[in-house]
Design a protein around this motif. Sequence first.
Motif, short mmCIF file in Angstrom:
data_model
loop_
_atom_site.label_atom_id
_atom_site.label_comp_id
_atom_site.label_asym_id
_atom_site.label_seq_id
_atom_site.Cartn_x
_atom_site.Cartn_y
_atom_site.Cartn_z
N ARG A 160 0.84 -1.20 0.00
CA ARG A 160 0.00 0.00 0.00
C ARG A 160 0.88 1.26 0.00
N ALA A 161 1.92 1.27 0.84
CA ALA A 161 2.82 2.42 0.89
C ALA A 161 3.50 2.62 -0.46
N ALA A 162 3.90 1.54 -1.11
CA ALA A 162 4.56 1.64 -2.41
C ALA A 162 3.63 2.23 -3.46
N LEU A 163 2.40 1.74 -3.50
CA LEU A 163 1.45 2.23 -4.49
C LEU A 163 1.15 3.71 -4.27
N ARG A 164 1.02 4.12 -3.03
CA ARG A 164 0.72 5.52 -2.74
C ARG A 164 1.92 6.43 -3.03
N ALA A 165 3.12 5.88 -2.98
CA ALA A 165 4.30 6.68 -3.33
C ALA A 165 4.40 6.88 -4.84
N ILE A 166 3.96 5.90 -5.63
CA ILE A 166 4.08 5.98 -7.08
C ILE A 166 2.91 6.71 -7.73
N ARG A 167 1.71 6.56 -7.20
CA ARG A 167 0.53 7.13 -7.85
C ARG A 167 0.66 8.63 -8.16
N PRO A 168 1.15 9.46 -7.22
CA PRO A 168 1.22 10.90 -7.52
C PRO A 168 2.22 11.25 -8.63
N ARG A 169 3.07 10.30 -9.02
CA ARG A 169 4.07 10.58 -10.03
C ARG A 169 3.57 10.31 -11.45
N GLY A 170 2.29 10.02 -11.58
CA GLY A 170 1.65 10.01 -12.89
C GLY A 170 1.84 8.82 -13.79
N PRO A 171 1.83 7.58 -13.27
CA PRO A 171 1.90 6.44 -14.19
C PRO A 171 0.64 6.37 -15.04
N ALA A 172 0.78 5.85 -16.26
CA ALA A 172 -0.39 5.66 -17.11
C ALA A 172 -1.31 4.62 -16.50
N ARG A 173 -0.74 3.51 -16.07
CA ARG A 173 -1.46 2.48 -15.33
C ARG A 173 -0.57 2.03 -14.18
N LEU A 174 -1.18 1.66 -13.08
CA LEU A 174 -0.45 1.21 -11.91
C LEU A 174 -0.99 -0.16 -11.51
N LEU A 175 -0.13 -1.17 -11.64
CA LEU A 175 -0.51 -2.53 -11.31
C LEU A 175 0.30 -3.02 -10.12
N LEU A 176 -0.32 -3.85 -9.30
CA LEU A 176 0.37 -4.59 -8.25
C LEU A 176 0.31 -6.05 -8.65
N ALA A 177 1.46 -6.72 -8.70
CA ALA A 177 1.52 -8.10 -9.15
C ALA A 177 2.28 -8.95 -8.15
N VAL A 178 1.67 -10.08 -7.75
CA VAL A 178 2.28 -10.98 -6.77
C VAL A 178 1.97 -12.42 -7.16
N PRO A 179 2.86 -13.34 -6.82
CA PRO A 179 2.55 -14.74 -7.07
C PRO A 179 1.41 -15.27 -6.19
N VAL A 180 1.33 -14.79 -4.96
CA VAL A 180 0.34 -15.33 -4.03
C VAL A 180 -0.05 -14.24 -3.04
N GLY A 181 -1.32 -14.26 -2.61
CA GLY A 181 -1.75 -13.25 -1.66
C GLY A 181 -2.95 -13.72 -0.86
N ALA A 182 -3.09 -13.17 0.33
CA ALA A 182 -4.27 -13.42 1.14
C ALA A 182 -5.48 -12.82 0.43
N PRO A 183 -6.58 -13.57 0.30
CA PRO A 183 -7.71 -13.08 -0.49
C PRO A 183 -8.22 -11.71 -0.06
N GLU A 184 -8.36 -11.48 1.24
CA GLU A 184 -8.90 -10.20 1.70
C GLU A 184 -7.93 -9.05 1.40
N THR A 185 -6.63 -9.32 1.51
CA THR A 185 -5.65 -8.29 1.21
C THR A 185 -5.67 -7.92 -0.27
#
Length: 233
Positions: A160-185
């Motif tokens: 979450r901290a990483a995404l919020r640091a990048i978003r204001p810098r104007g990416p065209a699209r912002l994706l988070l990609a992981v091999p595995v994750g807790a469903p609720e997260t």
Amino acid sequence: MAFGIGKGGTGTMHVRLPFVDRAEAGRVLGELLVPYDLEDPLVLALPRGGVPVAVEVAGRLGGPDRPAGLDVLVTRKIGYPPQPELGVGAIAEGGEPVFDHDLLDRLDLTEEDLAGTVEAERAELARRVRVYRGGRPLPDPAGRDVVVVDDGLATGGTARAALRAIRPRGPARLLLAVPVGAPETVRMLREEADEVVACATPAAFRAVGQWYRDFEQLTDADVNALLEGRAGP
């Protein structure tokens, strides 16, 4: 042996768990990302564990004439001082601290109570930026399709901290990609990214490491060896 279903841009992929190691997980994740048709992709790894995953992702998304950009985005967990392994927030380079306010309330803490902890984590974050990138700035994400990669999502605080640091810098699209994750997260972080791509979201999720046969902890030297000759815009 468990199985998961990863959701990609045009369909689904059946994934066998556990992954052998982070490199195998990165190859599977890279395949899942191909249908998204990313333009001038920039892959940002959350060190340390996200780096071997991201190296494989960047290799799959790039081409011989235009390799995908690859670098690290350094993050640090902000721990509860009496129990540092309990994350109450996180910070990413170029961003402000992001706190779990529900947890702070349960612990009867305020952000001001954590000022010393935040300062210490800022110092360690700056040290790791120097170690991993030397004098190079973070590649400019403006106008690019940016993929933030980690080896898994448990509570999702650092992502979450990483995404919020990048978003204001104007990416065209912002994706988070992981091999595995807790469903609720994974569901929660869809509020922060344009897309959250996960190879598997097993219901019986306890920790990221349970979904890897080899989940050896990496060192700074390991990270630099992986990035050597591959990091760049």
